[in-house]
Every structure is written in C-alpha cells, then in structure tokens.
Write a protein that holds these residues in place. Sequence first.
Motif, PDB file in Angstrom:
ATOM      1  N   VAL A  19      10.107 -16.780   0.964  1.00  0.00           N
ATOM      2  CA  VAL A  19       8.817 -16.399   1.526  1.00  0.00           C
ATOM      3  C   VAL A  19       8.638 -14.887   1.405  1.00  0.00           C
ATOM      4  O   VAL A  19       9.611 -14.124   1.439  1.00  0.00           O
ATOM      5  CB  VAL A  19       8.735 -16.822   3.013  1.00  0.00           C
ATOM      6  CG1 VAL A  19       9.723 -16.044   3.880  1.00  0.00           C
ATOM      7  CG2 VAL A  19       7.318 -16.671   3.552  1.00  0.00           C
ATOM      8  N   THR A  20       7.397 -14.478   1.225  1.00  0.00           N
ATOM      9  CA  THR A  20       7.061 -13.054   1.176  1.00  0.00           C
ATOM     10  C   THR A  20       5.995 -12.768   2.208  1.00  0.00           C
ATOM     11  O   THR A  20       4.957 -13.435   2.257  1.00  0.00           O
ATOM     12  CB  THR A  20       6.543 -12.662  -0.215  1.00  0.00           C
ATOM     13  OG1 THR A  20       7.573 -12.902  -1.185  1.00  0.00           O
ATOM     14  CG2 THR A  20       6.182 -11.175  -0.246  1.00  0.00           C
ATOM     15  N   LEU A  21       6.260 -11.785   3.042  1.00  0.00           N
ATOM     16  CA  LEU A  21       5.323 -11.355   4.066  1.00  0.00           C
ATOM     17  C   LEU A  21       4.810  -9.963   3.714  1.00  0.00           C
ATOM     18  O   LEU A  21       5.546  -9.148   3.149  1.00  0.00           O
ATOM     19  CB  LEU A  21       6.012 -11.308   5.439  1.00  0.00           C
ATOM     20  CG  LEU A  21       6.848 -12.515   5.847  1.00  0.00           C
ATOM     21  CD1 LEU A  21       7.421 -12.320   7.243  1.00  0.00           C
ATOM     22  CD2 LEU A  21       6.046 -13.787   5.765  1.00  0.00           C
ATOM     23  N   SER A  22       3.570  -9.701   4.089  1.00  0.00           N
ATOM     24  CA  SER A  22       2.967  -8.424   3.722  1.00  0.00           C
ATOM     25  C   SER A  22       2.524  -7.633   4.944  1.00  0.00           C
ATOM     26  O   SER A  22       2.121  -8.207   5.956  1.00  0.00           O
ATOM     27  CB  SER A  22       1.772  -8.670   2.804  1.00  0.00           C
ATOM     28  OG  SER A  22       1.143  -7.453   2.439  1.00  0.00           O
ATOM     29  N   CYS A  23       2.602  -6.330   4.812  1.00  0.00           N
ATOM     30  CA  CYS A  23       2.223  -5.439   5.916  1.00  0.00           C
ATOM     31  C   CYS A  23       1.484  -4.230   5.352  1.00  0.00           C
ATOM     32  O   CYS A  23       1.989  -3.549   4.449  1.00  0.00           O
ATOM     33  CB  CYS A  23       3.467  -4.983   6.660  1.00  0.00           C
ATOM     34  SG  CYS A  23       3.167  -3.669   7.874  1.00  0.00           S
ATOM     35  N   SER A  24       0.314  -3.961   5.896  1.00  0.00           N
ATOM     36  CA  SER A  24      -0.425  -2.752   5.521  1.00  0.00           C
ATOM     37  C   SER A  24      -0.436  -1.813   6.725  1.00  0.00           C
ATOM     38  O   SER A  24      -0.977  -2.170   7.772  1.00  0.00           O
ATOM     39  CB  SER A  24      -1.849  -3.093   5.107  1.00  0.00           C
ATOM     40  OG  SER A  24      -1.849  -3.812   3.899  1.00  0.00           O
ATOM     41  N   PRO A  25       0.156  -0.631   6.572  1.00  0.00           N
ATOM     42  CA  PRO A  25       0.245   0.275   7.727  1.00  0.00           C
ATOM     43  C   PRO A  25      -1.088   0.959   8.014  1.00  0.00           C
ATOM     44  O   PRO A  25      -2.035   0.849   7.243  1.00  0.00           O
ATOM     45  CB  PRO A  25       1.294   1.299   7.276  1.00  0.00           C
ATOM     46  CG  PRO A  25       1.148   1.344   5.791  1.00  0.00           C
ATOM     47  CD  PRO A  25       0.805  -0.067   5.388  1.00  0.00           C
ATOM     48  N   ILE A  26      -1.108   1.673   9.100  1.00  0.00           N
ATOM     49  CA  ILE A  26      -2.263   2.487   9.448  1.00  0.00           C
ATOM     50  C   ILE A  26      -2.441   3.540   8.360  1.00  0.00           C
ATOM     51  O   ILE A  26      -1.449   4.108   7.870  1.00  0.00           O
ATOM     52  CB  ILE A  26      -2.054   3.140  10.826  1.00  0.00           C
ATOM     53  CG1 ILE A  26      -2.062   2.062  11.905  1.00  0.00           C
ATOM     54  CG2 ILE A  26      -3.115   4.198  11.116  1.00  0.00           C
ATOM     55  CD1 ILE A  26      -1.646   2.544  13.279  1.00  0.00           C
ATOM     56  N   SER A  27      -3.690   3.786   7.996  1.00  0.00           N
ATOM     57  CA  SER A  27      -3.968   4.739   6.935  1.00  0.00           C
ATOM     58  C   SER A  27      -3.316   6.089   7.232  1.00  0.00           C
ATOM     59  O   SER A  27      -3.453   6.646   8.322  1.00  0.00           O
ATOM     60  CB  SER A  27      -5.487   4.916   6.818  1.00  0.00           C
ATOM     61  OG  SER A  27      -5.798   5.886   5.849  1.00  0.00           O
ATOM     62  N   GLY A  28      -2.575   6.578   6.252  1.00  0.00           N
ATOM     63  CA  GLY A  28      -1.911   7.866   6.415  1.00  0.00           C
ATOM     64  C   GLY A  28      -0.464   7.758   6.871  1.00  0.00           C
ATOM     65  O   GLY A  28       0.305   8.717   6.744  1.00  0.00           O
ATOM     66  N   HIS A  29      -0.082   6.622   7.402  1.00  0.00           N
ATOM     67  CA  HIS A  29       1.300   6.429   7.824  1.00  0.00           C
ATOM     68  C   HIS A  29       2.159   6.088   6.618  1.00  0.00           C
ATOM     69  O   HIS A  29       1.785   5.251   5.794  1.00  0.00           O
ATOM     70  CB  HIS A  29       1.400   5.307   8.862  1.00  0.00           C
ATOM     71  CG  HIS A  29       0.914   5.695  10.207  1.00  0.00           C
ATOM     72  ND1 HIS A  29       1.078   4.891  11.317  1.00  0.00           N
ATOM     73  CD2 HIS A  29       0.284   6.819  10.637  1.00  0.00           C
ATOM     74  CE1 HIS A  29       0.551   5.503  12.375  1.00  0.00           C
ATOM     75  NE2 HIS A  29       0.063   6.668  11.986  1.00  0.00           N
ATOM     76  N   ARG A  30       3.319   6.714   6.554  1.00  0.00           N
ATOM     77  CA  ARG A  30       4.187   6.466   5.403  1.00  0.00           C
ATOM     78  C   ARG A  30       5.438   5.658   5.750  1.00  0.00           C
ATOM     79  O   ARG A  30       6.173   5.255   4.866  1.00  0.00           O
ATOM     80  CB  ARG A  30       4.603   7.797   4.770  1.00  0.00           C
ATOM     81  CG  ARG A  30       3.443   8.536   4.094  1.00  0.00           C
ATOM     82  CD  ARG A  30       3.930   9.798   3.412  1.00  0.00           C
ATOM     83  NE  ARG A  30       4.404  10.787   4.363  1.00  0.00           N
ATOM     84  CZ  ARG A  30       5.092  11.873   4.027  1.00  0.00           C
ATOM     85  NH1 ARG A  30       5.405  12.090   2.769  1.00  0.00           N
ATOM     86  NH2 ARG A  30       5.481  12.734   4.939  1.00  0.00           N
TER      87      ARG A  30
END
Lengths: 112, 117
Positions: A19-30
Amino acid sequence: KAGVTQTPRYLIKTRGQQVTLSCSPISGHRSVSWYQQTPGQGLQFLFEYFSETQRNKGNFPGRFSGRQFSNSRSEMNVSTLELGDSALYLCASGDRGLDEQFFGPGTRLTVL
Amino acid sequence: AQKVTQAQTEISVVEKEDVTLDCVYETRDTTYYLFWYKQPPSGELVFLIRRNSFDEQNEISGRYSWNFQKSTSSFNFTITASQVVDSAVYFCALSERGTGGGNKLTFGTGTQLKVEL
C-alpha cells in the motif's frame, strides 16, 4: 493556509499486498513525519523527511519505507502487509525543526 | 530513551467542572519541547501548545492553561469550565532530537476526557 492533507482517508487491503499512502504538507513546510497509531502500541514514530532526505527513522521493519518529493509531498509505502499493520497513519508537517508539528487527518488502513 | 507518562487513562467530569490532565516526562536532553495535542473522534491530532524547556512560564489560552514544572518534569494541562466539546483524547508529547538533525515526537498513551451534561 491549507492544512496537511492525506490520501486516501480509508483503505482496505488484504495480507501480503502493498500500500502507498500520500501526504501533502502545509505550503512552505519542508519537514514531513509519519506516525502509526494503534490501540495496543499508541502513537509511534515511523520516519521523518526533510528536503527529500530521510533524517530519522523509528523502530519499524524494512517493509515500511517512504520518500519525499521536491515539492515536499511525501509517500509512505508498506509492503507485504500483515494484520498488525492495521492502524491510523498520521502525517505531520513542520517548518523549523523542533517547532510545531501539524498533523493531517490520517489514513485508516485495515488489513484483512 | 525518552518517555512520557500520562497516568490518567480516562477522566469523566460534568460540564463546567475544571479538570487537570497530568503529564510527566523523562529526557536527558537539556533542550527540548513539550506539546499537547487533542484528538477528537475524527482522528486528527489538533495542536494545542508547544513549550520550550527554557520557558517555565505558565500559559493561559482562554479556558486552557498549562503548568510546566521542570523540577518535577511535569507539564500539566487544565481545562477550566469544561464543555461537552472538550470530550476527546489528549496527548502529551516530548520532542527528541534525532541523529539526523530533525526531531521526532514521543507521545504519552493519552487521556480520554469525557465531559457530560
């Protein structure tokens, strides 16, 4: 700013699958960190990525892996799923090292 | 190794009562951060507060207040005049500097707070 987003929110798999899970952080967070939450073990740290590099890793088997892309989005992969991998997987994004970590809504994985 | 202890597994109060959630931590680091998160039934961890180990000032935010005592390694959280919407699991967490330079959080086991009418 938009918060941390995780997809999918719910997932059902069978033993042995991956399985692959995805995460998009808060803009600007690295920085992106992943945590596993189960009733028995609680919240446990999986790994952290910063600028596409894994900086820290928790005590999980090699079946758990991750990566981070140049836009800071991160994916987590679990291969050869086991029943015990059923959990809520939480992603957190951060900006300045030891400062706040903001969590996404999580992906609830059920392994049958 | 770092450790966070939340001895209270579950607390039940009646609305408008004050309630204190305890958190005791162990660390060898001289610089660290402590956090409190709220987890409603939806599952998302909601950030409440971060406290630097060098700042022992208590903090108040509306009905929430935090008492940080380095001498007893405690970081307790008080909700004044609790409301039904405060019902959730509350986690205390301690940051740890990882070998790679970043940080990771060590969480306590959480305290389930139930506020009833």
